[in-house]
Design a protein around this motif. Sequence first.
Motif, PDB file in Angstrom:
ATOM      1  N   THR A 183       0.766  -1.137   0.176  1.00 32.50           N
ATOM      2  CA  THR A 183       0.146  -0.209   0.111  1.00 32.50           C
ATOM      3  C   THR A 183       0.935   1.069   0.078  1.00 32.50           C
ATOM      4  N   MET A 184       0.335   2.407  -0.713  1.00 28.90           N
ATOM      5  CA  MET A 184       1.084   3.734  -0.262  1.00 28.90           C
ATOM      6  C   MET A 184      -0.134   4.499  -0.266  1.00 28.90           C
ATOM      7  N   SER A 185       0.290   5.776   0.215  1.00 33.19           N
ATOM      8  CA  SER A 185      -0.596   7.073   0.173  1.00 33.19           C
ATOM      9  C   SER A 185      -0.231   8.150  -0.830  1.00 33.19           C
ATOM     10  N   ASP A 186      -0.947   9.219  -0.825  1.00 37.32           N
ATOM     11  CA  ASP A 186      -0.599  10.190  -1.621  1.00 37.32           C
ATOM     12  C   ASP A 186       0.672  10.980  -1.187  1.00 37.32           C
ATOM     13  N   GLY A 187       1.618  11.179  -1.900  1.00 32.02           N
ATOM     14  CA  GLY A 187       2.829  11.666  -1.577  1.00 32.02           C
ATOM     15  C   GLY A 187       4.056  10.768  -1.213  1.00 32.02           C
ATOM     16  N   ASP A 188       3.450   9.390  -1.347  1.00 38.87           N
ATOM     17  CA  ASP A 188       4.547   8.411  -1.207  1.00 38.87           C
ATOM     18  C   ASP A 188       5.210   8.098  -2.681  1.00 38.87           C
ATOM     19  N   THR A 189       6.379   7.240  -2.371  1.00 39.35           N
ATOM     20  CA  THR A 189       6.891   6.821  -3.653  1.00 39.35           C
ATOM     21  C   THR A 189       7.108   5.362  -3.153  1.00 39.35           C
ATOM     22  N   PHE A 190       6.602   4.314  -4.291  1.00 37.16           N
ATOM     23  CA  PHE A 190       6.998   3.067  -4.304  1.00 37.16           C
ATOM     24  C   PHE A 190       8.071   2.645  -5.026  1.00 37.16           C
ATOM     25  N   ALA A 191       9.116   1.972  -4.316  1.00 38.43           N
ATOM     26  CA  ALA A 191      10.395   1.684  -5.236  1.00 38.43           C
ATOM     27  C   ALA A 191      10.268   0.157  -5.455  1.00 38.43           C
ATOM     28  N   GLY A 192       9.973  -0.205  -6.842  1.00 30.92           N
ATOM     29  CA  GLY A 192       9.702  -1.631  -7.164  1.00 30.92           C
ATOM     30  C   GLY A 192      10.811  -2.256  -7.926  1.00 30.92           C
ATOM     31  N   ASN A 193      10.617  -3.285  -8.442  1.00 31.68           N
ATOM     32  CA  ASN A 193      11.503  -4.201  -9.325  1.00 31.68           C
ATOM     33  C   ASN A 193      10.760  -5.147 -10.104  1.00 31.68           C
TER      34      ASN A 193
END
Length: 173
Positions: free
Chosen positions: A44-54
């Motif tokens: 999960t993430m929220s407004d303003g967050d960054t998801f670092a994926g691969n």
Amino acid sequence: MCIVCDQFNPFGVNGDWLHENDRENGLIVSETTDAAANTGTTYTMSDGDTFAGNLSFADDWDWVAIELTQGVEYTITMTAGTMSDTFLSVHYPSGTTAAANDDFGGSNDSQITFTPSFSGTYYIGASSYDAIYDTGDTDIGSYEVTVTSDGSPPLPGETARSTRSPGAMSRRR
């Protein structure tokens, strides 16, 4: 108050977390195990967050859940790290696609501007051009997805894209 907060005071006068742009501090959510490619994702993430994926294998998709508010305009951006050509999508709570983008701004990054018609849990899908269009190539590697908004729904009579004049009242979150 803890010692860290007392010493560094990361709060504004109204009690909100401070950030360089006067928004709440965004978190970096890192993918530690492969994210599910459906509404069963545990990320999960929220407004303003960054998801670092691969993206770790051919045809890999990563989905991340996010709570969106009706009438708020969100900008969702996927930038390539070690992968080369991103593909970004937004999905309704049911999992059906609401919006998608391959290339944005003359680059291989992707961006979607999305204003939900109802509040709820939506899903952001991250993949690659190669996975979507079955080019036969394998585009794997790191990427980041960021979500930003102005944080407030439009006032009655305004559209999501209209602007408020200075001094106009705005809703509190």
